[in-house]
Design a protein around this motif. Structure first.
Motif, PDB file in Angstrom:
ATOM      1  N   PRO A   1       0.829  -1.215   0.000  1.00  0.00           N
ATOM      2  CA  PRO A   1       0.000   0.000   0.000  1.00  0.00           C
ATOM      3  C   PRO A   1       0.860   1.261   0.000  1.00  0.00           C
ATOM      4  O   PRO A   1       1.879   1.328   0.698  1.00  0.00           O
ATOM      5  CB  PRO A   1      -0.805  -0.127   1.301  1.00  0.00           C
ATOM      6  CG  PRO A   1      -0.831  -1.596   1.591  1.00  0.00           C
ATOM      7  CD  PRO A   1       0.492  -2.119   1.115  1.00  0.00           C
ATOM      8  N   VAL A   2       0.452   2.243  -0.776  1.00  0.00           N
ATOM      9  CA  VAL A   2       1.240   3.471  -0.881  1.00  0.00           C
ATOM     10  C   VAL A   2       1.289   4.213   0.451  1.00  0.00           C
ATOM     11  O   VAL A   2       2.211   4.998   0.708  1.00  0.00           O
ATOM     12  CB  VAL A   2       0.673   4.396  -1.980  1.00  0.00           C
ATOM     13  CG1 VAL A   2       0.858   3.755  -3.350  1.00  0.00           C
ATOM     14  CG2 VAL A   2      -0.807   4.704  -1.724  1.00  0.00           C
ATOM     15  N   ASP A   3       0.273   3.964   1.289  1.00  0.00           N
ATOM     16  CA  ASP A   3       0.234   4.638   2.590  1.00  0.00           C
ATOM     17  C   ASP A   3       0.726   3.730   3.720  1.00  0.00           C
ATOM     18  O   ASP A   3       0.470   4.016   4.901  1.00  0.00           O
ATOM     19  CB  ASP A   3      -1.175   5.131   2.897  1.00  0.00           C
ATOM     20  CG  ASP A   3      -2.206   4.001   2.934  1.00  0.00           C
ATOM     21  OD1 ASP A   3      -1.868   2.875   2.479  1.00  0.00           O
ATOM     22  OD2 ASP A   3      -3.338   4.237   3.395  1.00  0.00           O
TER      23      ASP A   3
ATOM     24  N   LYS B   1       5.631  -1.200   6.879  1.00  0.00           N
ATOM     25  CA  LYS B   1       4.884  -2.370   7.342  1.00  0.00           C
ATOM     26  C   LYS B   1       4.550  -3.274   6.155  1.00  0.00           C
ATOM     27  O   LYS B   1       4.013  -2.826   5.151  1.00  0.00           O
ATOM     28  CB  LYS B   1       3.599  -1.950   8.047  1.00  0.00           C
ATOM     29  CG  LYS B   1       2.808  -3.142   8.588  1.00  0.00           C
ATOM     30  CD  LYS B   1       1.548  -2.729   9.301  1.00  0.00           C
ATOM     31  CE  LYS B   1       0.790  -3.970   9.782  1.00  0.00           C
ATOM     32  NZ  LYS B   1      -0.472  -3.629  10.482  1.00  0.00           N
ATOM     33  N   GLY B   2       4.875  -4.557   6.308  1.00  0.00           N
ATOM     34  CA  GLY B   2       4.564  -5.538   5.276  1.00  0.00           C
ATOM     35  C   GLY B   2       5.535  -5.568   4.121  1.00  0.00           C
ATOM     36  O   GLY B   2       5.367  -6.349   3.188  1.00  0.00           O
ATOM     37  N   GLU B   3       6.568  -4.745   4.164  1.00  0.00           N
ATOM     38  CA  GLU B   3       7.524  -4.654   3.067  1.00  0.00           C
ATOM     39  C   GLU B   3       8.621  -5.712   3.206  1.00  0.00           C
ATOM     40  O   GLU B   3       9.047  -6.035   4.308  1.00  0.00           O
ATOM     41  CB  GLU B   3       8.142  -3.263   3.055  1.00  0.00           C
ATOM     42  CG  GLU B   3       9.144  -3.021   1.934  1.00  0.00           C
ATOM     43  CD  GLU B   3       9.688  -1.599   1.948  1.00  0.00           C
ATOM     44  OE1 GLU B   3       9.804  -1.014   0.865  1.00  0.00           O
ATOM     45  OE2 GLU B   3       9.979  -1.079   3.053  1.00  0.00           O
ATOM     46  N   VAL B   4       9.089  -6.219   2.068  1.00  0.00           N
ATOM     47  CA  VAL B   4      10.261  -7.089   2.045  1.00  0.00           C
ATOM     48  C   VAL B   4      11.387  -6.293   1.391  1.00  0.00           C
ATOM     49  O   VAL B   4      11.325  -5.967   0.207  1.00  0.00           O
ATOM     50  CB  VAL B   4      10.007  -8.392   1.266  1.00  0.00           C
ATOM     51  CG1 VAL B   4      11.266  -9.256   1.269  1.00  0.00           C
ATOM     52  CG2 VAL B   4       8.845  -9.165   1.885  1.00  0.00           C
TER      53      VAL B   4
END
Length: 280
Positions: free
Chosen positions: A10-12, A41-44
């Motif tokens: 998500p961009v936000d 958050k949620g990024e690899v």
């Protein structure tokens, strides 16, 4: 395994971990010069660089093993200071190092609960609840799709890929907010690497856990990572989304030997340089 079927970040998505102008020296040796990094958050996030670039020092600083000499760290927007890895783990930052920290002559389920054993009271004694640990381990490994002969098997009877999966699964089981993986694919075969990459891909699909992945195989970066940070001589000289660059481009940048000063000097003459322009 392809990344185009996965939901985009998500961009936000909020920044969960941020490092600003981090430096670290060991006597006369400067390992980190001026590192700024953001993890959403949620990024690899792939962390790449040659041997001696500062990758290990950076993740050990991120996980509380080293205290930085300068700079600031933020977790969920609040400045934080880690006195030890225990402080980092208290915030949900888990690290799987290359040595895996598994005990070979203990069973899989004992390793899964190492340091947080399940216990039960019996006749006034505080005993290990082996049956519950076996059941929980079997259920959780099945959920992750990790195939092993038996949770009763000792770890030294498993293949390298199975051991790596157990180490990653143990960290995931602790419900981390940030998972740092130090070269989890080193010395693994193609099939074993694919299984570990599958675990990372599942985390990426769920977008609940942020992952920092040190990896040398650039092809694997574009399979499971959202963004790349290239570390060169203690500085991050490239920060790019995998969708905006390519494996060939990354190899060109690495081979160019461009450091931060060289890139900044070029930008002063011709303006900002995109990852695409760096390869020309």
């Amino acid at each position: 395994m392809t990344s185009d079927i996965l939901p985009p970040l998500p961009v936000d998505a909020p920044v969960i971990l941020e490092m600003q102008h981090i430096s670290k020296s060991f006597g006369p040796v400067t390992a980190l010069v001026d590192v700024s990094l953001k993890l959403r958050k949620g990024e690899v996030l792939a962390l790449v660089g040659d041997n001696g670039a500062g990758k290990s020092t950076l993740i050990k600083t991120m996980s509380g093993f080293h205290a930085p000499d300068g700079g600031k760290m933020f977790f969920n927007g609040k400045e934080t200071h880690f006195a030890s890895p225990r402080d980092a783990r208290a915030l949900g930052i888990e690290t799987v190092y290359q040595d895996l920290a598994l005990i070979g002559d203990l069973s899989v389920y004992h390793n899964m609960f190492l340091g947080r054993e399940q216990r039960r009271r019996f006749l006034g004694f505080n005993l290990l609840d082996n049956e519950r640990m076996r059941e929980l381990s079997r259920s959780y490994l099945d959920t992750l799709g990790i195939a092993i002969p038996s949770v009763n098997s000792t770890v030294d009877m498993l293949s390298g890929g199975q051991r790596q999966c157990i180490a990653v699964a143990r960290s995931i089981y602790s419900s981390p907010t940030v998972l740092i993986l130090d070269e989890p694919l080193a010395a693994l075969g193609v099939r074993e690497s694919a299984h570990v990459l599958g675990l990372i891909q599942n985390l990426r699909r769920q977008r609940e856990v942020s992952v920092v992945l040190i990896v040398h195989n650039y092809n694997q970066i574009f399979e499971v990572c959202d963004r790349i940070n290239f570390l060169h001589s203690g500085e991050i000289v490239l920060d790019a989304a995998t969708s905006e660059t390519s494996e060939e481009e990354l190899i060109r940048i690495v081979k160019s030997g461009l450091g931060k000063r060289a890139i900044l000097a070029a930008e002063q003459e011709i303006g900002p340089i995109s990852p695409i322009e760096l390869r020309n």
